[in-house]
Design an enzyme around this catalytic site. Structure first.
Site, PDB file in Angstrom:
ATOM      1  N   LYS A   1       9.013  -0.690  -2.725  1.00 20.43           N
ATOM      2  CA  LYS A   1      10.278  -0.803  -3.442  1.00 20.43           C
ATOM      3  C   LYS A   1      10.038  -0.622  -4.936  1.00 20.43           C
ATOM      4  O   LYS A   1       9.221  -1.317  -5.536  1.00 20.43           O
ATOM      5  CB  LYS A   1      10.930  -2.164  -3.181  1.00 20.43           C
ATOM      6  CG  LYS A   1      12.244  -2.379  -3.951  1.00 20.43           C
ATOM      7  CD  LYS A   1      12.908  -3.689  -3.565  1.00 20.43           C
ATOM      8  CE  LYS A   1      14.125  -3.992  -4.428  1.00 20.43           C
ATOM      9  NZ  LYS A   1      14.774  -5.267  -4.045  1.00 20.43           N
TER      10      LYS A   1
ATOM     11  N   LYS B   1       6.547  -4.357  -4.030  1.00 21.69           N
ATOM     12  CA  LYS B   1       7.617  -4.029  -4.983  1.00 21.69           C
ATOM     13  C   LYS B   1       7.046  -4.038  -6.391  1.00 21.69           C
ATOM     14  O   LYS B   1       6.195  -4.860  -6.725  1.00 21.69           O
ATOM     15  CB  LYS B   1       8.739  -5.057  -4.829  1.00 21.69           C
ATOM     16  CG  LYS B   1       9.885  -4.933  -5.816  1.00 21.69           C
ATOM     17  CD  LYS B   1      10.938  -6.001  -5.534  1.00 21.69           C
ATOM     18  CE  LYS B   1      11.968  -6.088  -6.636  1.00 21.69           C
ATOM     19  NZ  LYS B   1      12.970  -7.144  -6.382  1.00 21.69           N
TER      20      LYS B   1
ATOM     21  N   ASP C   1      12.725 -11.329  -1.474  1.00 16.22           N
ATOM     22  CA  ASP C   1      11.775 -10.740  -2.422  1.00 16.22           C
ATOM     23  C   ASP C   1      11.056 -11.874  -3.143  1.00 16.22           C
ATOM     24  O   ASP C   1      11.705 -12.679  -3.831  1.00 16.22           O
ATOM     25  CB  ASP C   1      12.493  -9.873  -3.456  1.00 16.22           C
ATOM     26  CG  ASP C   1      13.113  -8.611  -2.867  1.00 16.22           C
ATOM     27  OD1 ASP C   1      13.248  -8.533  -1.629  1.00 16.22           O
ATOM     28  OD2 ASP C   1      13.466  -7.715  -3.648  1.00 16.22           O
TER      29      ASP C   1
END
Length: 224
Positions: free
Chosen positions: A186, A157, A95
């Site tokens: 996400k 995300k 990430d």
């Protein structure tokens, strides 16, 4: 996306332990919990990647780490080196945080360029791009999401959970509309209950990042 069983819910949870005072014992516990509940991944800071990767070896749970975390204000070359390090140490998902100030200063072009560099370094390893939506306008969320998609990222995300506001249903829905059905979204940051997680799923999230994965599963199972 719909979640029709406890197993389906567990399969989209990234069990997250990114707080600065996390101990080695904490990381070991989160890994054990993730394997017990069959979560998607355990997300840790780079320092803890070797331990998490070793603890999760042989299981279906991914070892996830972060790059440029939590501010994103790191040159692309350093993010690439950090990414290569966590991959070498056993991370199987990454990430990354975008350079938020760059996006606001000159637009999404450099964001796409950076994501492209990191995705090339990732190869087949999934790359999630953290936008920090609470600091962005809707137009900036759309621009950054499209830039990440064009650059080959696997997910966009919402947030790091290190700013004043985490995931919102509105931001998740906007990201899903922007990237379409084929890319991951996400939701992460401030998701503390089963109801909040389900609201994010209904809005379009197909991965949930939370430090309360076990609590969510128990709430879903027992209703408390």
């Amino acid at each position: 996306m719909s979640v029709t069983s406890l197993a389906a819910l567990a399969a989209i949870i990234d069990h997250t332990i990114l707080r600065p005072d996390a101990t080695e014992a904490d990381v070991e516990r989160f890994c054990a919990e993730a394997m017990q509940w069959n979560f998607a991944a355990v997300c840790v800071n780079p320092l803890h990647v070797p331990r998490a990767a070793a603890a999760l070896r042989g299981s279906a749970v991914k070892a996830c780490s972060v790059v440029g975390f939590p501010l994103g204000a790191t040159p692309t070359e350093l993010k690439r080196r950090e990414l290569e390090w966590v991959l070498a140490e056993g991370a199987t998902e990454v990430d990354m945080v975008i350079a938020i100030g760059t996006l606001k200063s000159v637009g999404a072009g450099p964001i796409g360029d950076e994501v492209g560099v990191l995705k090339t370094a990732c190869g087949p390893v999934p790359l999630k791009v953290i936008l920090e939506t609470s600091l962005l306008t809707d137009e900036e969320i759309v621009a950054a999401s499209l830039a990440a998609k064009r650059a080959g990222a696997d997910f966009v995300k919402t947030s790091t959970a290190f700013t004043q506001k985490g995931a919102t249903v509105e931001a998740v829905a906007l990201m899903r509309r922007t990237v379409g059905p084929e890319m991951g979204v996400k939701a992460s940051g401030g998701i503390r209950s089963f109801a909040e997680a389900m609201a994010m799923v209904e809005a379009g999230a197909n991965r949930i990042g939370t430090s309360r994965g076990v609590a969510l599963m128990r709430e879903a199972h027992f209703g408390t």
